[in-house]
Design an enzyme around this catalytic site. Structure first.
Site: not given
Lengths: 342, 342
Positions: B139, B252
């Site tokens: 990711c 994130h």
């Protein structure tokens, strides 16, 4: 007992704030000798009682007269208070340690981290009636340079790329309270109260709230750039920084990529940092144990870990002269209060 | 209605996990056509009921037979499950999209971000009975490269310095629950329950929990280094990364310093990013409005802001070929589930 007849007389300006309180705590922990101490704050807090080292004090309103007979004045009440009253205190013969950004970049004003550039304070003497002003660097700069300077002395830093993880404490006691309140609200499914910061802080992060300048950097980031150059007395050192506020209560963290002029390998860097004053190395790869904000909270030392040879060396003709490190320091204690006392 | 006679038959492996659930949510939001869907999980979850798009499904235990007649299998149940059952599914003619790290660096296995390197999937066709495995990058890599690639195409990235701010979601649903539980405990003055992570996560941050390798980088960081080189098909691109887990629930953030081979100014970079597919530019300096994890949560696009000329250019002969950017992306949605569907 730190009350001593021949010791300096102190004044703490902004004594009700997070840094002011920490000033007192450091005084106490260090058994710093003083003959008297004046607790100064705004009109709002004047008259309130404060107990310190088994004595009761009445908080006094800050005025020009506050500094009569004061040897050392510790300012942590924001830039405008420092600008207004700092020169008054100096005029009256006090050595002022100013925690605001008001005078940091002024020519002739020493910007000092005691472990890094104590020479900048040369000639300044307390209690001789000759006033002087010493500026305390920004907390992010102090924490970064505590770790970077010992390496810089060995191999000369050419360039630093810094990304910060800054705690609520950096924005003061009210910001810490807001983070706590917001967190409770979010956990209860309520909308978060945004007073200090304009957006949700709980379980979120955001670009540092300092104003953004025309070059796209915010003021916090440019402090890291400019203060590093002044403290190292090297206008050629290249620094870039991205400052981010994270939902941590206290203590800042910084990811720092360092490029050196001379070769510097990982083991040498570790040895240098282990010997550095005010620095503790926490770097246990096997058990994944490295510095954390919680681990350094209320601690004097800056913790450094994740010390490793930067794998992106190839473009630099293969010379291993780049390192990555991760630094944590208590923003209030080391980053503000303690730095004034060494 | 996404149930269609001639559409592919699907299998979701690890359907009870955070990514598995997001796979379903993306299927639904995109109105992705399928003729059937098999909900697969471990023995523990087998037999449980699951409702999706107004139909009830019984979760089945994952076995080799699960893939009979399956056209597309979406794997998000960890590396060992992928290693065991991925080749079985391919053997039975399925196109496997694997979210684990098991096959990412294997030669011949395409590692794909659809907006970045769709060419790597050339020749792979669904429903022809010819199995294939496509790996979904980590990711952090996806989020970084979504923003960096459009700039890379224009001016060629030589070196990237990345610092991450990674959410609980990256460690799965249980980690998100632990962050919430710990936060409640800390607010109540209780010691935090540490099961998923070995240290306090609430109001704290720490170096990413992935194992640390002999070069001092953790596995998460080396994924950013190696996957970037594979996806860009450029073994010379230099990347260094420091990966940090922050107490954010979902999505994130990454601070990225980019050094380009060719000159690239700030305005050109902004124009390029504004036109890039799957990217949204949030860069309002006057009102200090930039990407945040909360702002991108549950969003398909990766948000980029703080786009600015790196002030540390001097050592590079003054050529403005360095930029700083700040990127946020929903780790589960874009970083895992959505990436599989473009």
């Amino acid at each position: 007992m730190s009350l001593q007849e021949n010791a300096p007389s102190l004044a703490v300006v902004g004594v009700t704030g997070a840094v002011g309180q920490e000033f007192l705590s450091v005084l106490s922990d260090r058994d710093f000798p003083y003959r008297s101490i004046k607790m100064l704050a705004s009109k709002r807090s004047a008259g309130k009682q404060l107990s310190f080292q088994d004595r009761n004090y009445t908080i006094e309103e800050l005025t020009a007269e506050s500094f009569d007979g004061i040897d050392i004045a510790l300012f942590s009440a924001g830039g405008s208070i420092s600008k207004q009253f700092g020169p008054v205190a100096v005029e009256k013969g006090a050595v002022v340690v100013d925690n605001s950004s008001a005078f940091r970049m002024n020519e002739g004003i020493p910007l000092v981290i005691p472990e890094v550039n104590p020479e900048a304070m040369e000639g300044i003497k307390v209690g001789m009636g000759k006033g002087a002003l010493i500026a305390n660097p920004n907390c992010s700069t102090i924490i970064c340079l505590m770790a970077a300077t010992p390496l810089h002395r060995h191999a000369k830093v050419q360039r630093m790329v810094v990304s910060t993880y800054q705690a609520a404490s950096g924005a003061g006691a009210a910001a810490m309270e807001e983070l706590e309140l917001q967190t409770r609200e979010v956990l209860e499914g309520k909308p978060p109260t945004c007073k200090i910061f304009k957006q949700q802080y709980a379980f979120n992060l955001f670009s540092h709230n300092a104003p953004v300048l025309s070059n796209g950097y915010n003021e916090e980031e440019m402090k890291l750039v400019k203060e590093t150059q002044k403290i190292w007395n090297d206008m050629n050192v290249q620094v870039t920084a991205t400052c981010i506020r994270v939902p941590v209560m206290r203590a800042h963290a910084e990811s720092v990529n360092l490029q050196f002029e001379k070769p510097l390998d990982e083991d040498t860097a570790k040895d240098i940092l282990k010997k550095a004053s005010g620095v503790v190395v926490i770097d246990d790869r096997a058990s994944n144990h490295f510095p954390t904000p919680l681990g350094v909270s209320n601690k004097d030392d800056v913790a450094v870990g994740r010390i490793r040879r930067d794998v992106s060396q190839e473009g630099n003709h293969g010379i291993p002269s780049r390192l990555d490190i991760f630094v944590c320091g208590d923003q209030i204690r080391k980053g503000a209060a303690l730095n004034a006392f060494r």
